[in-house]
Scaffold this motif. Structure first.
Motif, mmCIF file in Angstrom:
data_model
loop_
_atom_site.group_PDB
_atom_site.id
_atom_site.type_symbol
_atom_site.label_atom_id
_atom_site.label_comp_id
_atom_site.label_asym_id
_atom_site.label_seq_id
_atom_site.Cartn_x
_atom_site.Cartn_y
_atom_site.Cartn_z
ATOM 1 N N HIS A 125 0.812 -1.217 0.000
ATOM 2 C CA HIS A 125 0.000 0.000 0.000
ATOM 3 C C HIS A 125 0.854 1.280 0.000
ATOM 4 O O HIS A 125 0.550 2.254 -0.704
ATOM 5 N N HIS A 129 1.094 4.619 -2.572
ATOM 6 C CA HIS A 129 1.003 6.072 -2.333
ATOM 7 C C HIS A 129 2.140 6.813 -3.034
ATOM 8 O O HIS A 129 1.951 7.903 -3.557
ATOM 9 N N SER A 150 0.506 9.683 5.644
ATOM 10 C CA SER A 150 -0.813 9.044 5.618
ATOM 11 C C SER A 150 -1.268 8.797 7.052
ATOM 12 O O SER A 150 -0.686 9.312 7.998
ATOM 13 N N GLY A 151 -2.316 7.974 7.187
ATOM 14 C CA GLY A 151 -2.803 7.665 8.531
ATOM 15 C C GLY A 151 -1.879 6.704 9.264
ATOM 16 O O GLY A 151 -1.887 6.623 10.489
ATOM 17 N N GLY A 152 -1.050 5.974 8.508
ATOM 18 C CA GLY A 152 -0.189 4.974 9.130
ATOM 19 C C GLY A 152 1.301 5.282 9.038
ATOM 20 O O GLY A 152 2.090 4.726 9.788
ATOM 21 N N GLY A 177 -1.200 11.692 9.934
ATOM 22 C CA GLY A 177 -2.652 11.532 9.795
ATOM 23 C C GLY A 177 -3.303 11.056 11.092
ATOM 24 O O GLY A 177 -4.403 11.483 11.453
ATOM 25 N N ASP A 181 -6.264 12.773 13.250
ATOM 26 C CA ASP A 181 -7.475 12.059 13.675
ATOM 27 C C ASP A 181 -7.675 12.140 15.187
ATOM 28 O O ASP A 181 -8.796 12.321 15.672
ATOM 29 N N GLY A 194 -8.750 14.612 9.521
ATOM 30 C CA GLY A 194 -7.981 15.567 8.716
ATOM 31 C C GLY A 194 -8.823 16.625 8.022
ATOM 32 O O GLY A 194 -8.632 17.829 8.260
ATOM 33 N N GLN A 198 -9.085 20.700 8.936
ATOM 34 C CA GLN A 198 -8.795 21.694 7.898
ATOM 35 C C GLN A 198 -9.936 22.709 7.784
ATOM 36 O O GLN A 198 -9.709 23.918 7.704
ATOM 37 N N GLY A 283 -2.856 10.451 2.547
ATOM 38 C CA GLY A 283 -4.049 11.269 2.805
ATOM 39 C C GLY A 283 -3.764 12.680 3.283
ATOM 40 O O GLY A 283 -4.471 13.621 2.907
ATOM 41 N N VAL A 284 -2.715 12.874 4.082
ATOM 42 C CA VAL A 284 -2.424 14.219 4.606
ATOM 43 C C VAL A 284 -2.004 15.162 3.472
ATOM 44 O O VAL A 284 -2.150 16.381 3.580
ATOM 45 N N ASN A 287 -4.278 17.864 2.256
ATOM 46 C CA ASN A 287 -4.495 19.057 3.086
ATOM 47 C C ASN A 287 -4.152 20.338 2.308
ATOM 48 O O ASN A 287 -3.042 20.479 1.786
ATOM 49 N N THR A 314 -5.408 10.412 -1.119
ATOM 50 C CA THR A 314 -6.075 9.488 -0.189
ATOM 51 C C THR A 314 -6.190 8.119 -0.876
ATOM 52 O O THR A 314 -5.886 7.982 -2.061
ATOM 53 N N ASP A 315 -6.634 7.116 -0.126
ATOM 54 C CA ASP A 315 -6.640 5.745 -0.657
ATOM 55 C C ASP A 315 -7.453 5.621 -1.950
ATOM 56 O O ASP A 315 -8.580 6.109 -2.028
HETATM 57 O O1 KG4 Z 1 -3.591 7.639 2.838
HETATM 58 P P1 KG4 Z 1 -4.870 7.562 3.592
HETATM 59 O O2 KG4 Z 1 -6.156 7.809 2.829
HETATM 60 O O3 KG4 Z 1 -4.997 6.181 4.321
HETATM 61 C C1 KG4 Z 1 -3.900 5.546 4.915
HETATM 62 O O4 KG4 Z 1 -3.175 4.843 4.194
HETATM 63 O O5 KG4 Z 1 -3.704 5.813 6.120
HETATM 64 O O6 KG4 Z 1 -4.714 8.615 4.786
HETATM 65 C C2 KG4 Z 1 -5.733 8.793 5.712
HETATM 66 C C3 KG4 Z 1 -5.301 9.887 6.644
HETATM 67 C C4 KG4 Z 1 -6.280 10.102 7.789
HETATM 68 O O7 KG4 Z 1 -5.537 10.173 8.983
HETATM 69 C C5 KG4 Z 1 -6.938 11.422 7.443
HETATM 70 O O8 KG4 Z 1 -7.361 12.168 8.582
HETATM 71 C C6 KG4 Z 1 -5.834 12.132 6.686
HETATM 72 O O9 KG4 Z 1 -5.216 11.132 5.925
HETATM 73 N N1 KG4 Z 1 -6.350 13.188 5.810
HETATM 74 C C7 KG4 Z 1 -6.070 14.495 5.984
HETATM 75 C C8 KG4 Z 1 -6.817 15.192 5.009
HETATM 76 N N2 KG4 Z 1 -7.516 14.277 4.273
HETATM 77 C C9 KG4 Z 1 -7.220 13.049 4.780
HETATM 78 N N3 KG4 Z 1 -5.269 15.121 6.871
HETATM 79 C C10 KG4 Z 1 -5.207 16.465 6.796
HETATM 80 N N4 KG4 Z 1 -5.916 17.200 5.911
HETATM 81 C C11 KG4 Z 1 -6.722 16.613 4.993
HETATM 82 N N5 KG4 Z 1 -7.407 17.353 4.120
#
Ligand code: KG4
Ligand code: ZN
Length: 361
Positions: A125, A129, A150-152, A177, A181, A194, A198, A283-284, A287, A314-315
């Motif tokens: 995964h 990204h 990302s979230g992880g 991320g 959260d 996230g 924002q 995902g971040v 932003n 994002t995913d």
């Molecule tokens: O990459 P992703 O979709 O999934 C993972 O692989 O983790 O990332 C998800 C993370 C979440 O923590 C979410 O809150 C964050 O990305 N995220 C954001 C925004 N959109 C998603 N963080 C800050 N600003 C955003 N606009």
């Protein structure tokens, strides 16, 4: 005996058609690419169901994937305007993520690959990204520096070729991320945190003092747990004393602190490595404040910034297909023993130049 005929696979084909499948968290996604062009991109998300519980409930995610996967894949193939027989390979996320969720995608992809007699590609995964940038900029070539948030995971990476990268630095505790959260929860905002932080930050000012968090130290490593704790302590102390405070100001201050360090380290890494291109993923990277700040800093230095559209930060499954294309070129095909992995250390995603990856792990 292999489930596909290796002799018939031309890894030098100019524009192979790759079907990507992603089910590591709460999005069931499928996409088709031809070379680096996206032909279709489908997503069914269970985020609104998960939001009622304040985060992802693994069992609910698995059930949603089981309900959606067949329809999502069929839509992706139909909307790409191709037939199943035209697919050159099927790329699927095998980790990291929620085990039950991953297994839905992996099982479906294995069955499809077996039935179509097409090669199966196991995609990490995180590498997906990183590879999202290749779709945004079809002429993109290493070397470049990637900011992955990302979230992880949170890391700054240097790619010397499509197949290999070096970890210049990574988070020592929470991912960026994850911090978004957790802070969102403290501020009473819904999952996913996230985008909600924002939104709230737009109404506030970054006036609440935040810890420094390795901004000028720590090499290219990050730490987010101190920042998260500072926000929690600030809100709890104010609540206990019965003092009024602006949640919007807290959101804006947190967002600035969380993002500024990412921008500073990505730009610093590119300078040190002597590369002129920065890409982002995770995902971040969706932003808006991060996108604006990085754009400004890259412009100042004459760097090229590859900023994939938000939906490809994002995913999504297009990025899985994009990484599938990298692995297709290397001839890294999986066999029918492929299974899902809940966690894969970031370092295990490296492919060294000497040893082209033949095995999945
Ligand atoms: O990459 P992703 O979709 O999934 C993972 O692989 O983790 O990332 C998800 C993370 C979440 O923590 C979410 O809150 C964050 O990305 N995220 C954001 C925004 N959109 C998603 N963080 C800050 N600003 C955003 N606009
Ligand atoms: Zn992700």
């Amino acid at each position: 005996m292999s489930y596909f005929d290796r002799e018939k696979v031309n890894t030098n084909k100019p524009e192979p058609i790759i079907l990507g499948i992603e089910s590591s968290c709460d999005e069931t996604a499928a996409a088709v690419i031809r070379g680096r062009k996206i032909l279709s991109d489908e997503i069914a998300s269970s985020a609104s169901v998960q939001a009622q519980f304040g985060g992802v409930v693994p069992e609910l995610a698995s059930r949603a994937h089981s309900d959606e996967i067949e329809a999502v894949v069929l839509r992706a193939v139909k909307n790409a305007g191709i037939g199943f027989d035209e697919i050159d390979a099927i790329a699927v996320t095998y980790g990291a993520g929620l085990l039950g969720a991953l297994l839905v995608g992996v099982s479906f992809a294995k069955a499809l690959a077996y039935a179509l007699k097409k090669p199966l590609i196991a995609v990490n995964h995180i590498r997906g990204h990183i590879s999202a940038a290749y779709l945004d900029c079809p002429t993109l070539k290493p070397p470049f520096v990637t900011l992955l948030a990302s979230g992880g995971h949170t890391a700054v990476l240097y790619s010397g070729s499509e197949a290999e990268f070096e970890i210049l630095g990574a988070t020592l505790d929470d991912a960026a991320g994850e911090a978004f959260d957790k802070v969102a929860r403290v501020l009473g905002l819904k999952y996913p945190g996230g985008p909600n932080i924002q939104r709230l930050a737009l109404e506030g000012k970054p006036v609440v003092p935040m810890p420094k968090m390795f901004k000028g130290s720590g090499g290219y490593n990050f730490t987010y747990s101190g920042l998260k704790t500072a926000v929690i302590n600030y809100c709890h102390t104010k609540d206990q004393k019965g003092e009024e405070y602006s949640k919007a100001d807290v959101a804006a201050s947190f967002q600035c602190a969380a993002v500024d360090v990412l921008v500073k380290k990505a730009v610093g890494a590119a300078q040190e490595k002597g590369v002129k291109t920065i890409t982002v993923g995770g995902g971040v990277a969706a932003n808006d404040y991060l996108r604006t700040r990085l754009t400004e800093e890259c412009k100042k230095r004459g760097f090229t910034l590859v900023l994939p559209e938000k939906r490809y930060c994002t995913d999504n499954a297009a990025m899985i297909a994009a990484e599938g294309l990298v692995q297709y070129r290397l001839g890294n095909f999986a066999d029918m023993s492929l299974t899902a992995k809940a966690s894969i250390p970031l370092a295990a995603t490296l492919v060294t130049p000497q040893s082209k990856r033949q095995k999945v792990d």
